[in-house]
Design a protein around this motif. Sequence first.
Motif, PDB file in Angstrom:
ATOM      1  N   PRO A 302       8.477  28.296   0.552  1.00 24.70           N
ATOM      2  CA  PRO A 302       9.058  28.076  -0.788  1.00 24.70           C
ATOM      3  C   PRO A 302      10.446  28.775  -0.813  1.00 24.70           C
ATOM      4  CG  PRO A 302       7.102  29.263  -1.049  1.00 24.70           C
ATOM      5  CD  PRO A 302       7.101  28.873   0.363  1.00 24.70           C
ATOM      6  N   LEU A 303      11.231  28.432  -1.776  1.00 23.49           N
ATOM      7  CA  LEU A 303      12.385  29.067  -1.949  1.00 23.49           C
ATOM      8  C   LEU A 303      12.685  29.205  -3.383  1.00 23.49           C
ATOM      9  CD1 LEU A 303      15.240  27.131  -0.150  1.00 23.49           C
ATOM     10  CD2 LEU A 303      15.004  29.429  -0.246  1.00 23.49           C
ATOM     11  N   ARG A 304      13.381  30.464  -3.598  1.00 17.78           N
ATOM     12  CA  ARG A 304      13.817  30.856  -4.890  1.00 17.78           C
ATOM     13  C   ARG A 304      15.515  30.781  -5.025  1.00 17.78           C
ATOM     14  NH1 ARG A 304      11.696  36.385  -7.430  1.00 17.78           N
ATOM     15  NH2 ARG A 304      10.014  35.217  -7.607  1.00 17.78           N
ATOM     16  N   HIS A 305      15.812  30.195  -5.870  1.00 21.03           N
ATOM     17  CA  HIS A 305      17.532  30.219  -6.243  1.00 21.03           C
ATOM     18  C   HIS A 305      17.705  30.766  -7.659  1.00 21.03           C
ATOM     19  CE1 HIS A 305      21.320  28.696  -5.133  1.00 21.03           C
ATOM     20  NE2 HIS A 305      21.446  27.647  -6.409  1.00 21.03           N
ATOM     21  N   GLN A 306      18.466  31.588  -7.506  1.00 21.46           N
ATOM     22  CA  GLN A 306      18.814  32.561  -8.887  1.00 21.46           C
ATOM     23  C   GLN A 306      20.393  32.035  -9.273  1.00 21.46           C
ATOM     24  OE1 GLN A 306      16.644  35.250 -10.155  1.00 21.46           O
ATOM     25  NE2 GLN A 306      17.949  34.292 -11.600  1.00 21.46           N
ATOM     26  N   LEU A 307      20.291  31.566 -10.568  1.00 23.44           N
ATOM     27  CA  LEU A 307      21.540  31.632 -11.287  1.00 23.44           C
ATOM     28  C   LEU A 307      21.695  32.428 -12.154  1.00 23.44           C
ATOM     29  CD1 LEU A 307      21.713  27.620 -11.631  1.00 23.44           C
ATOM     30  CD2 LEU A 307      22.500  28.967 -10.022  1.00 23.44           C
ATOM     31  N   THR A 308      22.981  32.484 -12.982  1.00 22.83           N
ATOM     32  CA  THR A 308      22.991  33.690 -13.809  1.00 22.83           C
ATOM     33  C   THR A 308      21.727  33.651 -15.036  1.00 22.83           C
ATOM     34  OG1 THR A 308      25.156  33.107 -13.715  1.00 22.83           O
ATOM     35  CG2 THR A 308      24.541  34.619 -15.505  1.00 22.83           C
ATOM     36  N   HIS A 309      21.502  32.467 -15.572  1.00 26.51           N
ATOM     37  CA  HIS A 309      20.343  32.447 -16.741  1.00 26.51           C
ATOM     38  C   HIS A 309      19.316  31.759 -16.353  1.00 26.51           C
ATOM     39  CE1 HIS A 309      23.556  33.825 -19.328  1.00 26.51           C
ATOM     40  NE2 HIS A 309      24.552  32.664 -18.862  1.00 26.51           N
ATOM     41  N   ARG A 310      19.031  31.194 -15.062  1.00 28.40           N
ATOM     42  CA  ARG A 310      17.816  30.476 -14.799  1.00 28.40           C
ATOM     43  C   ARG A 310      17.375  30.872 -13.473  1.00 28.40           C
ATOM     44  NH1 ARG A 310      18.215  24.211 -16.319  1.00 28.40           N
ATOM     45  NH2 ARG A 310      15.839  24.230 -15.780  1.00 28.40           N
TER      46      ARG A 310
END
Length: 364
Positions: A302-310
């Motif tokens: 699995p992968l995690r993708h981090q944006l500023t608010h999500r």
Amino acid sequence: MRGKKLALLQKSLSHRLISWFSAHQRPLPWRQTTDPYLIWVSEIMLQQTQVATVVPYFSRFILHYPSVHRLAAAPLEEVLSLWAGLGYYSRATRLHRCAKFICTYRNGRFPSTRTELMALPGIGRYTAGAIASIAFGQSVPVLDGNVIRVLTRLLAIPDDIAAPVTHTLLWAIADQLVPSAHAGTYNQAIMELGATVCLPRHPHCGRCPVQGLCLAHRRSLQNALPVKTAAPRPRKSHCLTVVIEAAGKFLLLKRPPGGLWSSLWEFPTFHTITEPTTANRAAHIIRSALGLYVNSIRPISPLRHQLTHRTFEYQIWHARMDMPPPGLSLPDCDRGQYQDFAWVHAVAERPCGAITRKIRERLC
Ligand code: SF4
């Protein structure tokens, strides 16, 4: 009272900043120009993105689109491809839309005042201030994160910079501090000071050209300012992505316009599937949503993708089938229906976001 103090500060501040900037500025490709188009492109790219990341993108972009006319005439898909990897793709879409507007309604000419610039689609107060001052010498300020930090420290402003009222106050202060002459150089200098000397943590006060004017330094408050209330924790979203490979080609779907990853291509992703999925269930989803029958399927880490608010958590499956079929049904994504599909040898053949490229790398 504050007005008087600011008037006294203004001359000394701009003089020190401008002479420091002329000796210490970083040689960046968008400096030494007063072309509003180049300044505009650089300012949009620099929003939310580090200078070092922007430099190669800017040079490549300008090589492809040396003028606003060339940008306006380019297909959006091509512009998004050049933007791939820079993130926040709505910036590219806005840039393209505004270029078309300038060419259609203004004969390709940028207006020279902040007010007129702010009337263009997608240009806000900060960008308008940067273009008006740097390209046209207008005495208007800019206020970005770097300038906010410098101003709150210089004047020892203890107010919460996350509060809109503080933002209004800082714009008013910036307005009073910007000099009537050389405003563009002053604006670049104060931003450069924030980016290279007055750093968020451990500012280099010892080599700061405005140390003698700085209240935070005088009161040893430089590490306590600016004050900012903690941002809310990013919202978590779970989704399922299926990479479908047939005869060495990968299935990509095109997202609808608007929102996150507007008009970009990605592996089929289902935001309604939030629970952990088995191989059988993933194959069933591929069958029911896309009308495709796969021969084999295996999980990818699995992968995690981090944006500023999500924060997005992706569970990923890699499925194979014999031949790409000529058609398929387009499923829904998280904002309406996917617009198109393509079978590609390399994901770089289409404008894709960072997560699609990361998933592709995981397949190797
Ligand atoms: S003296 Fe220190 S805190 Fe004050 S503006 Fe300069 S670097 Fe920032």
